[in-house]
Design a protein around this motif. Structure first.
Motif, PDB file in Angstrom:
ATOM      1  N   UNK A 269     121.913 -27.874   4.530  1.00  0.00           N
ATOM      2  CA  UNK A 269     121.697 -29.184   3.906  1.00  0.00           C
ATOM      3  C   UNK A 269     121.713 -30.286   4.961  1.00  0.00           C
ATOM      4  N   UNK A 270     122.707 -30.261   5.829  1.00  0.00           N
ATOM      5  CA  UNK A 270     122.823 -31.299   6.861  1.00  0.00           C
ATOM      6  C   UNK A 270     121.643 -31.221   7.821  1.00  0.00           C
ATOM      7  N   UNK A 271     121.261 -30.007   8.242  1.00  0.00           N
ATOM      8  CA  UNK A 271     120.130 -29.850   9.148  1.00  0.00           C
ATOM      9  C   UNK A 271     118.852 -30.413   8.543  1.00  0.00           C
ATOM     10  N   UNK A 272     118.622 -30.134   7.264  1.00  0.00           N
ATOM     11  CA  UNK A 272     117.431 -30.628   6.576  1.00  0.00           C
ATOM     12  C   UNK A 272     117.363 -32.153   6.624  1.00  0.00           C
ATOM     13  N   UNK A 273     118.492 -32.794   6.396  1.00  0.00           N
ATOM     14  CA  UNK A 273     118.518 -34.258   6.368  1.00  0.00           C
ATOM     15  C   UNK A 273     118.332 -34.847   7.765  1.00  0.00           C
ATOM     16  N   UNK A 274     118.953 -34.240   8.758  1.00  0.00           N
ATOM     17  CA  UNK A 274     118.816 -34.765  10.109  1.00  0.00           C
ATOM     18  C   UNK A 274     117.399 -34.574  10.634  1.00  0.00           C
ATOM     19  N   UNK A 275     116.767 -33.449  10.281  1.00  0.00           N
ATOM     20  CA  UNK A 275     115.397 -33.220  10.737  1.00  0.00           C
ATOM     21  C   UNK A 275     114.410 -34.169  10.077  1.00  0.00           C
ATOM     22  N   UNK A 276     114.728 -34.646   8.877  1.00  0.00           N
ATOM     23  CA  UNK A 276     113.869 -35.649   8.241  1.00  0.00           C
ATOM     24  C   UNK A 276     113.864 -36.940   9.060  1.00  0.00           C
ATOM     25  N   UNK A 277     114.959 -37.190   9.785  1.00  0.00           N
ATOM     26  CA  UNK A 277     115.068 -38.401  10.601  1.00  0.00           C
ATOM     27  C   UNK A 277     114.633 -38.155  12.047  1.00  0.00           C
ATOM     28  N   UNK A 278     114.625 -36.874  12.461  1.00  0.00           N
ATOM     29  CA  UNK A 278     114.255 -36.513  13.830  1.00  0.00           C
ATOM     30  C   UNK A 278     113.236 -35.371  13.765  1.00  0.00           C
ATOM     31  N   UNK A 279     112.015 -35.651  13.354  1.00  0.00           N
ATOM     32  CA  UNK A 279     111.023 -34.581  13.160  1.00  0.00           C
ATOM     33  C   UNK A 279     110.788 -33.771  14.435  1.00  0.00           C
ATOM     34  N   UNK A 280     110.724 -32.458  14.269  1.00  0.00           N
ATOM     35  CA  UNK A 280     110.419 -31.584  15.375  1.00  0.00           C
ATOM     36  C   UNK A 280     111.572 -31.292  16.311  1.00  0.00           C
ATOM     37  N   UNK A 281     112.759 -31.795  16.010  1.00  0.00           N
ATOM     38  CA  UNK A 281     113.898 -31.635  16.913  1.00  0.00           C
ATOM     39  C   UNK A 281     114.437 -30.204  16.872  1.00  0.00           C
ATOM     40  N   UNK A 282     115.266 -29.890  17.851  1.00  0.00           N
ATOM     41  CA  UNK A 282     115.916 -28.575  17.940  1.00  0.00           C
ATOM     42  C   UNK A 282     117.259 -28.610  17.220  1.00  0.00           C
ATOM     43  N   UNK A 361     125.298 -32.634  -9.026  1.00  0.00           N
ATOM     44  CA  UNK A 361     126.473 -32.024  -8.387  1.00  0.00           C
ATOM     45  C   UNK A 361     126.072 -31.089  -7.255  1.00  0.00           C
ATOM     46  N   UNK A 362     127.069 -30.659  -6.501  1.00  0.00           N
ATOM     47  CA  UNK A 362     126.813 -29.899  -5.285  1.00  0.00           C
ATOM     48  C   UNK A 362     126.073 -28.598  -5.556  1.00  0.00           C
ATOM     49  N   UNK A 363     126.347 -27.916  -6.652  1.00  0.00           N
ATOM     50  CA  UNK A 363     125.675 -26.637  -6.908  1.00  0.00           C
ATOM     51  C   UNK A 363     124.169 -26.811  -6.953  1.00  0.00           C
ATOM     52  N   UNK A 364     123.698 -27.912  -7.501  1.00  0.00           N
ATOM     53  CA  UNK A 364     122.256 -28.155  -7.564  1.00  0.00           C
ATOM     54  C   UNK A 364     121.685 -28.540  -6.202  1.00  0.00           C
ATOM     55  N   UNK A 365     122.493 -29.196  -5.392  1.00  0.00           N
ATOM     56  CA  UNK A 365     122.039 -29.582  -4.049  1.00  0.00           C
ATOM     57  C   UNK A 365     121.829 -28.349  -3.172  1.00  0.00           C
ATOM     58  N   UNK A 366     122.752 -27.376  -3.266  1.00  0.00           N
ATOM     59  CA  UNK A 366     122.662 -26.210  -2.380  1.00  0.00           C
ATOM     60  C   UNK A 366     121.824 -25.082  -2.971  1.00  0.00           C
ATOM     61  N   UNK A 367     121.473 -25.157  -4.240  1.00  0.00           N
ATOM     62  CA  UNK A 367     120.752 -24.054  -4.892  1.00  0.00           C
ATOM     63  C   UNK A 367     119.480 -23.634  -4.150  1.00  0.00           C
TER      64      UNK A 367
END
Length: 452
Positions: A269-282, A361-367
Motif C-alpha cells: 500500500x505504501x509503495x503504491x502511494x509513493x510511486x504515484x508521487x515518484x513515477x518510475x522510481x526504484x 476500513x483497512x480490509x478494503x484498502x488491502x484487499x
C-alpha cells in the motif's frame, strides 16, 4: 572496574547491543562504549546525538555513555526521550553520529544500544560495531583527548513530527478513527505530536511510558500482544488499529475486524502511494516479502529490487539504487527522504492517508493486494544449521529455481520458501508462500520435516 571482553562478545550482536541490565550492561560498560564509539566513529572529533527510551535504566546508561564520549573530545547533543526513528532523524538533520539506548521489543530486564554514523548511516558488526566492541575494554589506555567535549540538550520532537507529516498531503486528509497500542513504549510519547491537528480520532491504548511493560510486552510480532488492540478496534468501530514496538520504529496493523494485516500488504500500500508521487522510481523489498510487493511495484511503474534481510544491507542498497522506499517483512519501512532510515511513524501516517482517501476500513484498502497464502515466520532450533540447509537444498534441487543469496530460497510450481539462519539467535527461520492455504501448508510441512 575493567570491562569484561567476554560480556561484550555476548551482548554485541550483528546490528546492535542487547543485554541484561546489571548482569551484562551497566554504567561502566556504557561509559566504555561511549568512549569507544567516539574513537571509532568520530576519530577527528565532531558531534554525537544521544537519545533514550522509557526503560528505567535508559537515562543513567545514556548519561554514562555521554561521559565516555565527551572524555574523548566529542560534543554530545542529548535529545532525551525519543523513538529510534526520531534518533535517526536527529542524526540526519544535525549531520551527527547517533546513539539510541533501547532494547526495542525485548523484555523489561534488558537494555541496549543502536548506533549510526552521521546522516543516519547504519553501523553493524562489520562496519564499526565490531571495532567498538574490541576497543571498549582497553579504551582507557588511549592517549587522552586534547579537549573535553561539551554536552548540550535539544528537544527535536516537534521538528520530527513535522517531518513525519511531510510525507502525506495534509490538505487532503480525511477523518479516520484509529486505535493505537503504544505498549507503554515510545509511541506514547511521539504519536500525539505527530497527529496533533490532523483529522484522526485516536483511541490510545497504554500510552503511559513505563519500561516495566505492565500491560503486555511491546512486541507486536507475538499474536498475544495484539489482543488488547484487536478488542478495542472491534468494540469501538475503528477503521484500523496500529501497534508499535517498544522504541516505535516498527508498526503493525489490524483491520476493522481485528485481523492482523501482514507487513507485506502494508508495504505494498505504501509503495503504491509513493510511486504515484515518484513515477518510475526504484523500491526495494527483502526476499521474504510476499510476491504481491514486487508485483505492486511493477504494476505502479516502479522498479522492484530484491535485497537480503537486515537493515544495514537494505540501507546500503537504497544508497546504491536511489530507491525511494524499502519494505522489510518484519515491520520495518525505509524512506529515502528520511535519510534512508526506517520509521514506523511515517509508514503509519501514509497508511492512514490511504484509509482516509478510500473512505473505507483497512480490509478494503488491502484487499486488492491480498493475493497469496503465507505461513508467517516459523522458527526451528537446529543444532546443525548448515547440514539442515544442505538437506533441504538437495531435496529441492530439481524442483525449482534455487537462490542462496540469504539462506536458501526455492521457487517451485507450488509456491516459494526461504529458509535462513537468524542473525541474532541460534535458529533457522522459515517463510512459505503459495497461491492458496492448502498449497502453502503442504510446502511448509515438507520443508519443516526435512529441517528436523
Amino acid at each position: 572496574m575493567p570491562v569484561d571482553p567476554d560480556v561484550l562478545h555476548a551482548i554485541v550482536k550483528a546490528y546492535d547491543v542487547r543485554g541484561l541490565v546489571g548482569e551484562q550492561l551497566d554504567a561502566p560498560l556504557a561509559r566504555a562504549l561511549g568512549a569507544a564509539t567516539a574513537h571509532v566513529l568520530l576519530p577527528d572529533g565532531g558531534r554525537l546525538v544521544v537519545g533514550h527510551d522509557m526503560r528505567p535504566s535508559s537515562p543513567s546508561l545514556a548519561h554514562a555513555f555521554t561521559d565516555g564520549a565527551t572524555a574523548r573530545g566529542v560534543d554530545v547533543v542529548d535529545i532525551g526521550l525519543a523513538s529510534t526513528d526520531q534518533l535517526y532523524f536527529a542524526s540526519g538533520i544535525l549531520d551527527a553520529a547517533g546513539a539510541m539506548f533501547t532494547a526495542s521489543h525485548n523484555p523489561a530486564g534488558y537494555n541496549g544500544l543502536k548506533l549510526c554514523r552521521p546522516g543516519a548511516v547504519p553501523v553493524a558488526i562489520d562496519t564499526g560495531l565490531g571495532d567498538i566492541r574490541d576497543l571498549a575494554p582497553t579504551v582507557d589506555d588511549l592517549p587522552p583527548a586534547e579537549r573535553a567535549g561539551q554536552r548540550s540538550e535539544q528537544d527535536l520532537t516537534d521538528r520530527f513530527a513535522a517531518h513525519v507529516r511531510s510525507f502525506v498531503d495534509l490538505d487532503a486528509l480525511g477523518a479516520v478513527r484509529v486505535a493505537v497500542d503504544a505498549g507503554n513504549g515510545m509511541a506514547g510519547h511521539v504519536w500525539p505530536a505527530v497527529v496533533e491537528g490532523l483529522p484522526f480520532e485516536t483511541t490510545p491504548l497504554f500510552f503511559a511510558l513505563d519500561g516495566s511493560f505492565p500491560n503486555h510486552p511491546a512486541n507486536p510480532l507475538e499474536p498475544e500482544n495484539l489482543r488488547d488492540l484487536q478488542a478495542a478496534v472491534v468494540a469501538g468501530d475503528h477503521a484500523v488499529g496500529l501497534a508499535f514496538d517498544g522504541d516505535a520504529d516498527r508498526v503493525f496493523a489490524v483491520d476493522e475486524r481485528g485481523r492482523p494485516v501482514s507487513s507485506s500488504l502494508i508495504g505494498a500500500v505504501v509503495a503504491d502511494r509513493l510511486l504515484a508521487r515518484h513515477p518510475g522510481a526504484t523500491v526495494l523489498y527483502n526476499l521474504i516479502c510476499s510476491d504481491t510487493v514486487p508485483e505492486t511495484i511493477e504494476a505502479a511503474g516502479g522498479r522492484a529490487v530484491r535485497t537480503r534481510v537486515g537493515h544495514s544491507f537494505i540501507k546500503r542498497r537504497m544508497a546504491e539504487t536511489d530507491a525511494i522506499f524499502a519494505v522489510e517483512h518484519s515491520g520495518h519501512y525505509y524512506f529515502r527522504d528520511n535519510f534512508r532510515a526506517d520509521s514506523g511513524m511515517i509508514a503509519a501516517l501514509v497508511l492512514l492517508e490511504a484509509v482516509a482517501d478510500a473512505g473505507a476500513p483497512l480490509s478494503e484498502v488491502v484487499a486488492p493486494y491480498d493475493r497469496y497464502a503465507a505461513s508467517g515466520e516459523r522458527n526451528y532450533a537446529v543444532a546443525d544449521q548448515a547440514g539442515a540447509l544442505e538437506r533441504v537444498a538437495a531435496a529441492f534441487a530439481d524442483r525449482g529455481s534455487v537462490d542462496t543469496e540469504d539462506g536458501l530460497t526455492v521457487v517451485t510450481d507450488r509456491g516459494w520458501f526461504n529458509l535462513r539462519p537468524s542473525n541474532t539467535e541460534p535458529l533457522l527461520r522459515l517463510n512459505v508462500e503459495a497461491a492458496d492455504e492448502q498449497g502453502m501448508a503442504a510446502l511448509r510441512d515438507e520443508v519443516a520435516e526435512l529441517v528436523h
